[in-house]
Design a protein around this motif. Structure first.
Motif, mmCIF file in Angstrom:
data_model
loop_
_atom_site.group_PDB
_atom_site.id
_atom_site.type_symbol
_atom_site.label_atom_id
_atom_site.label_comp_id
_atom_site.label_asym_id
_atom_site.label_seq_id
_atom_site.Cartn_x
_atom_site.Cartn_y
_atom_site.Cartn_z
ATOM 1 N N VAL A 36 0.834 -1.205 0.000
ATOM 2 C CA VAL A 36 0.000 0.000 0.000
ATOM 3 C C VAL A 36 0.867 1.252 0.000
ATOM 4 N N LEU A 37 1.989 1.203 0.751
ATOM 5 C CA LEU A 37 2.887 2.356 0.807
ATOM 6 C C LEU A 37 3.802 2.420 -0.412
ATOM 7 N N GLY A 38 3.836 1.354 -1.197
ATOM 8 C CA GLY A 38 4.697 1.323 -2.381
ATOM 9 C C GLY A 38 6.174 1.233 -2.055
ATOM 10 N N LEU A 39 6.509 0.575 -0.909
ATOM 11 C CA LEU A 39 7.910 0.431 -0.507
ATOM 12 C C LEU A 39 8.360 -1.017 -0.716
ATOM 13 N N PRO A 40 9.647 -1.229 -1.006
ATOM 14 C CA PRO A 40 10.146 -2.611 -1.016
ATOM 15 C C PRO A 40 10.059 -3.182 0.400
ATOM 16 N N VAL A 41 9.803 -4.474 0.506
ATOM 17 C CA VAL A 41 9.564 -5.079 1.814
ATOM 18 C C VAL A 41 10.769 -4.913 2.750
ATOM 19 N N GLY A 42 11.971 -5.026 2.193
ATOM 20 C CA GLY A 42 13.177 -4.895 3.018
ATOM 21 C C GLY A 42 13.284 -3.518 3.669
ATOM 22 N N TRP A 43 12.997 -2.496 2.884
ATOM 23 C CA TRP A 43 13.045 -1.136 3.431
ATOM 24 C C TRP A 43 11.994 -0.937 4.509
ATOM 25 N N PHE A 44 10.816 -1.472 4.259
ATOM 26 C CA PHE A 44 9.761 -1.324 5.264
ATOM 27 C C PHE A 44 10.185 -2.002 6.576
#
Lengths: 171, 196
Positions: B161-169
């Motif tokens: 939903v935030l449009g972030l790569p999972v690792g960064w999140f």
């Protein structure tokens, strides 16, 4: 407080809980839960007392099937385990005792009234949110689900907002 | 490859046995961490004991990181893992009602079972009252059904939903948690101790 009654370090407890949650996902494909067992209990009782009402209801009927008792659910067995596991830990640490725990500033009766109101609200809210702190918030956050984060923020955010009004019951 | 039961590596007939064992471990960990005391739990809302935040955040991150690595190593098929569905409005309203329940009752469902297991009578009252809360919802379901099913976004994750790569999140989540642990330790030092 003597040493035998000490609680675990919270970060150690957190890692243990996280590993248990991970193992549960790895084995069953789902996380932990709690309120689901209470729902199964309600469905079972209503189905026993008023079977026609339960089968005609749009909500109960979702959880009733002819070939399976509604109490034969994963979460019901898990909650029986919670009671046993807590009892075991309490027994090993000398914490088994029938008591009403409350702030010295309030009576036992008002603590029990607040516990009843709290339980009533939690039961109601857990149905709207499709799970409680365990099933929706904690297990949801482990899979990074949006629902997990929304329910966690709504639960804790609301409790912080209203903490001021209920302070005399706690501090 | 996991998850073992949905992949039929462990026969589903083991489900209830596993549920019982998982529950015993769950109850043991909660009780040993102090989650059988409503006054300890409520401390997180008044700043005198942050055990809830520490245990909850540490557990969520441990499990999330574990799932992330399991997936990376090919040990688990995430398409067979249950991601709880997001119904925005109903989840927010449910969360708000549960938050009120938390500050009034001092427990959540899991911790109330845990406290009931060591004999806390207030926890038994909480658990029984919960049944009536569920009964009320069930009886009024025809009126609530439309709202209950509104705002459905699917079984989505927050990083999508935030449009972030999972690792960064994941990194952001860990930094936020460490920040929260640090700030709350400062707060706890300043707040008057509560004896319980």
């Amino acid at each position: 407080m003597d040493k035998s009654k000490k609680y675990w370090n919270p970060y150690f407890g957190g890692v243990m809980l996280g590993l248990l949650l991970l193992a549960t996902f790895y084995v069953t494909g789902r996380g932990l839960g709690a309120s689901g067992a209470a729902k199964s209990t309600v469905v079972t009782v209503v189905d026993a007392v008023a079977p026609n009402h339960a089968e005609n209801s749009a909500y109960y009927s979702k959880f009733i099937s002819d070939d399976k008792n509604p109490m034969n659910e994963w979460l019901v067995f898990e909650v029986i385990g919670i009671l046993a596991g807590a009892f075991l830990s309490g027994a090993l640490s000398g914490r088994l005792k029938f008591m009403v725990e409350h702030s010295p500033k309030i009576t036992t009766k008002s603590r029990l009234v607040m516990a009843a109101l709290g339980g009533l609200a939690f039961g109601l809210g857990s149905q709207f949110a499709r799970g409680c702190t365990s099933g929706a918030a904690l297990s949801g956050m482990a899979t990074l689900s949006l629902a997990g984060f929304i329910s966690m923020m709504a639960i804790f955010g609301t409790a912080y907002v209203f903490a001021y009004f209920f302070r005399k019951f706690w501090i | 490859m996991g998850p073992l039961i949905p992949s039929n590596i462990i026969d589903p007939s083991w489900n209830n046995v596993i549920a019982l064992l998982v529950g015993v471990a769950f109850g043991f960990i909660l009780e040993s961490s102090g989650f059988s005391s409503s006054r300890k739990l409520a401390g997180v809302f008044y700043g005198y004991d942050f055990v809830v935040l520490k245990v909850f955040f540490t557990a969520a991150i441990t499990a999330a990181l574990g799932l992330y690595y399991f997936q990376y190593l090919g040990w688990i098929n995430m398409s067979l893992v249950y991601i709880n569905p997001t119904y925005v409005a109903s989840t927010i309203v449910g969360g708000v009602i549960m938050g009120l329940g938390f500050i009034m009752g001092g427990y959540c469902p899991g911790t109330s079972y845990c406290a009931a297991g060591i004999g806390k009578i207030d926890a038994i009252v909480f658990s029984v009252a919960m049944l009536f809360g569920i009964l009320i919802f069930s009886e009024f379901y025809p009126l609530l059904e439309g709202f209950y099913n509104s705002g459905f976004l699917g079984n989505v994750t927050v990083y999508e939903v935030l449009g972030l790569p999972v690792g960064w999140f994941m990194i952001i989540l860990i930094v936020v948690a460490l920040g929260a642990f640090f700030v709350t330790s400062l707060i706890q030092d300043k707040v008057k101790e509560v004896d319980y």
